[in-house]
Design a protein around this motif. Structure first.
Motif: not given
Length: 181
Positions: A131-140
């Motif tokens: 349904v959703i996907y992680r779009a960025a590898n940068q975050g916290s």
């Protein structure tokens, strides 16, 4: 044993190579004798004509099978896509309240991206369901990572907003005021 290995490797050849092999073998089998003499191939062709014929038949047969499999593979891919889409639609009709809150954010903010924590089971359930996907590898780990909604899911919930009706009408994001928003 080496003959079988060679045959298996031949069957693995890409169609573009099979076409080249078939054309080459066909040319050598059907080349007029005057052209064979002019090119100096008459002795080679005379000695190995049978092998060139076998190569021609094998490459054309393999190429024919490959061509016949094109519509079968296309049908199977279309069937798998329909099944995947049906599973996604069924999943969207079976959302928990927490999942609905996450998905409401996308519609309420008219966006494709939401900051969500990756250590959250609700978020990971939506990711695993497609349904959703992680779009960025940068975050916290504190404020989360950007997650995008898939096009199919967004189109479906836009067309069927009733799937997001639940016990609340709130939406969820894990963005903090420190994110600059």
């Amino acid at each position: 044993m080496d003959v079988w290995k060679g045959l298996i490797e031949f069957l693995k050849l890409a169609p573009r190579y099979l076409v080249a092999i078939a054309l080459g073998a066909g040319l050598l089998v059907f080349l007029p004798e005057s052209t064979q003499r002019t090119l100096g191939l008459d002795g080679v062709i005379h000695s190995y004509r049978g092998w060139f014929g076998v190569t021609l038949i094998a490459s054309l047969s393999t190429l024919s099978v490959w061509i016949a499999l094109i519509p079968i593979n296309a049908f199977q891919q279309a069937r798998q896509e329909r099944k995947r889409r049906a599973r996604l639609h069924d999943r969207l009709y079976d959302l928990t309240e927490g999942e609905k809150q996450i998905l409401r954010y996308y519609l309420a903010k008219n966006t494709r991206s939401n900051r969500l924590k990756i250590d959250d089971g609700t978020v990971n359930g939506l990711v695993m369901s497609g349904v959703i996907y992680r779009a960025a590898n940068q975050g916290s780990l504190l404020s989360g990572f950007d997650h995008n909604i898939t096009d199919e899911a967004l189109m479906f919930i836009s067309a069927h907003p009733e799937v997001l009706q639940g016990s609340t009408n709130t939406y969820r994001t894990d963005r903090s005021h420190f994110d600059g928003i």
